[in-house]
Scaffold this motif. Structure first.
Motif, mmCIF file in Angstrom:
data_model
loop_
_atom_site.group_PDB
_atom_site.id
_atom_site.type_symbol
_atom_site.label_atom_id
_atom_site.label_comp_id
_atom_site.label_asym_id
_atom_site.label_seq_id
_atom_site.Cartn_x
_atom_site.Cartn_y
_atom_site.Cartn_z
ATOM 1 N N ASN A 253 0.866 -1.228 -0.014
ATOM 2 C CA ASN A 253 0.114 -0.102 0.133
ATOM 3 C C ASN A 253 0.759 1.414 0.079
ATOM 4 O O ASN A 253 0.695 2.082 1.000
ATOM 5 C CB ASN A 253 -0.845 0.041 1.266
ATOM 6 N N PRO A 254 1.882 1.400 -0.886
ATOM 7 C CA PRO A 254 2.492 2.628 -1.225
ATOM 8 C C PRO A 254 1.398 3.963 -1.155
ATOM 9 O O PRO A 254 0.505 3.854 -1.589
ATOM 10 C CB PRO A 254 3.362 2.336 -2.307
ATOM 11 N N PHE A 255 2.045 4.900 -0.854
ATOM 12 C CA PHE A 255 1.450 6.125 -0.802
ATOM 13 C C PHE A 255 1.609 6.756 -2.432
ATOM 14 O O PHE A 255 2.410 6.208 -3.297
ATOM 15 C CB PHE A 255 2.097 7.362 -0.167
ATOM 16 N N PRO A 256 0.522 7.628 -2.825
ATOM 17 C CA PRO A 256 0.477 8.060 -4.053
ATOM 18 C C PRO A 256 1.672 9.064 -4.321
ATOM 19 O O PRO A 256 1.083 10.382 -4.477
ATOM 20 C CB PRO A 256 -0.974 8.373 -4.541
ATOM 21 N N LYS A 257 2.707 8.885 -3.902
ATOM 22 C CA LYS A 257 3.689 9.935 -3.952
ATOM 23 C C LYS A 257 4.946 9.219 -4.558
ATOM 24 O O LYS A 257 4.929 8.197 -5.055
ATOM 25 C CB LYS A 257 4.093 10.333 -2.711
ATOM 26 N N SER A 258 6.096 10.132 -4.653
ATOM 27 C CA SER A 258 7.409 9.508 -5.298
ATOM 28 C C SER A 258 8.110 8.574 -4.467
ATOM 29 O O SER A 258 7.278 8.404 -3.196
ATOM 30 C CB SER A 258 8.394 10.713 -5.328
ATOM 31 N N ILE A 259 8.748 7.777 -4.869
ATOM 32 C CA ILE A 259 9.605 6.641 -4.077
ATOM 33 C C ILE A 259 10.172 7.447 -2.949
ATOM 34 O O ILE A 259 10.163 7.134 -1.546
ATOM 35 C CB ILE A 259 10.668 5.927 -4.812
ATOM 36 N N TYR A 260 10.908 8.509 -2.966
ATOM 37 C CA TYR A 260 11.626 9.257 -2.068
ATOM 38 C C TYR A 260 10.533 9.708 -1.032
ATOM 39 O O TYR A 260 10.603 9.559 0.223
ATOM 40 C CB TYR A 260 12.315 10.607 -2.650
ATOM 41 N N GLU A 261 9.200 10.395 -1.275
ATOM 42 C CA GLU A 261 8.331 11.030 -0.556
ATOM 43 C C GLU A 261 7.715 9.780 0.217
ATOM 44 O O GLU A 261 7.141 10.052 1.484
ATOM 45 C CB GLU A 261 7.466 11.836 -1.284
ATOM 46 N N ASN A 262 7.650 8.530 -0.229
ATOM 47 C CA ASN A 262 7.097 7.482 0.557
ATOM 48 C C ASN A 262 7.826 7.226 1.738
ATOM 49 O O ASN A 262 7.390 7.012 2.501
ATOM 50 C CB ASN A 262 6.984 6.165 -0.229
ATOM 51 N N ILE A 263 9.025 7.390 1.483
ATOM 52 C CA ILE A 263 9.931 7.085 2.645
ATOM 53 C C ILE A 263 10.096 8.383 3.644
ATOM 54 O O ILE A 263 10.036 8.187 4.754
ATOM 55 C CB ILE A 263 11.486 6.902 2.257
#
Length: 269
Positions: A105-115
């Motif tokens: 369930n990743p956020f609908p954001k960039s890979i960087y912003e997910n972290i």
């Protein structure tokens, strides 16, 4: 109904349950669970569907609070403190006891912003670039995404998304990581990468994983808890309970209980 766990479990405990019962409304779903979770180990919860594995897992970071009918009796301590005390903030607790769910369930954001997002809202003051890199490395994902950190996390494959969710959990710097069947929706190669991550992570974190995959439990865990369920007399539904808890090699090679032997050998039924 026995609650057995080996006297060998004498390492420093990070979590402990004492006679834990879980109810959904008037239905008792799980009864009398006693567990000690040793620090910096991987613990597998195994057992048939409906035996309470995920229910107990979700008690450890109070995810069951989100179910209006759920009630917990007994005691669960984290670092010696009762996590169901009135002065414990469950949101803060979840920064110490993170969770990875069955479906990525990743956020609908960039890979960087997910972290970075979770760390940022929790007040992280260090070097965010370093945190993102280290979190992705610990989740065995850095080499695959280091050149596309600004791309959407939703563009990754299912296995990569799950490792991104693991990295996101690592970034909030928990002590314990709960995993509820994290590989059930993944292909064998992605599953292997997640398992490699677990082996790496338990050097610095305590991992508790619910899995239906016996081979996975035997590969990744140091301790295994076998849960079972029985039909409730005169009522509907099933009652889950802990049958046996021991070092993984003992559970799979020399279990005490016949039901454990039947389950791990595939003769359960």
């Amino acid at each position: 109904m026995s609650n057995l766990y080996s006297q060998e479990i004498i390492e420093e405990s990070v979590l402990r349950t004492e006679n834990v019962d879980v109810y959904y409304g008037s239905h008792k779903a799980v009864a009398g669970v006693n567990l000690e979770i040793p620090k910096h180990n991987a613990i597998a919860f195994i057992g048939p569907s409906g035996c309470g594995k995920s229910t107990i897992l979700r008690c450890f970071n109070r995810m069951n609070d989100l179910v209006a009918s759920a009630k917990i009796h007994g005691k669960i301590t984290f670092r010696g403190k009762n996590i169901y005390s009135n002065n414990i903030d469950p949101v803060k607790l979840r920064t110490s006891i993170g969770m990875v769910f069955q479906k990525p369930n990743p956020f609908p954001k960039s890979i960087y912003e997910n972290i970075a997002w979770g760390a940022r809202i929790n007040g992280y003051k260090g070097n965010m670039n370093d945190l993102v890199e280290q979190s992705l490395k610990k989740a065995a994902l850095w080499d695959e995404v280091k050149d596309k950190l600004r791309q959407s996390g939703l563009a990754l494959s299912g296995g990569q998304q799950q490792r991104l969710c693991i990295a996101r959990t690592i970034a909030i710097q928990p002590e314990v990581i709960l995993m509820d069947e994290p590989c059930s929706a993944l292909d064998p190669i992605s599953t292997l990468k997640v398992e490699e991550s677990i082996h790496e992570l338990k050097r610095n974190y305590t991992i508790i994983i619910v899995t239906h995959n016996m081979q996975q439990a035997s590969r990744v865990s140091d301790y295994t808890a076998f849960f079972n369920a029985k039909s409730i007399e005169g009522g509907s539904g099933k009652l889950g309970y802990l049958v046996e808890y021991d070092r993984t090699e003992n559970i799979f090679q020399n279990p005490v209980e016949q039901a454990t032997q039947e389950y791990v050998s595939g003769r359960f039924g």
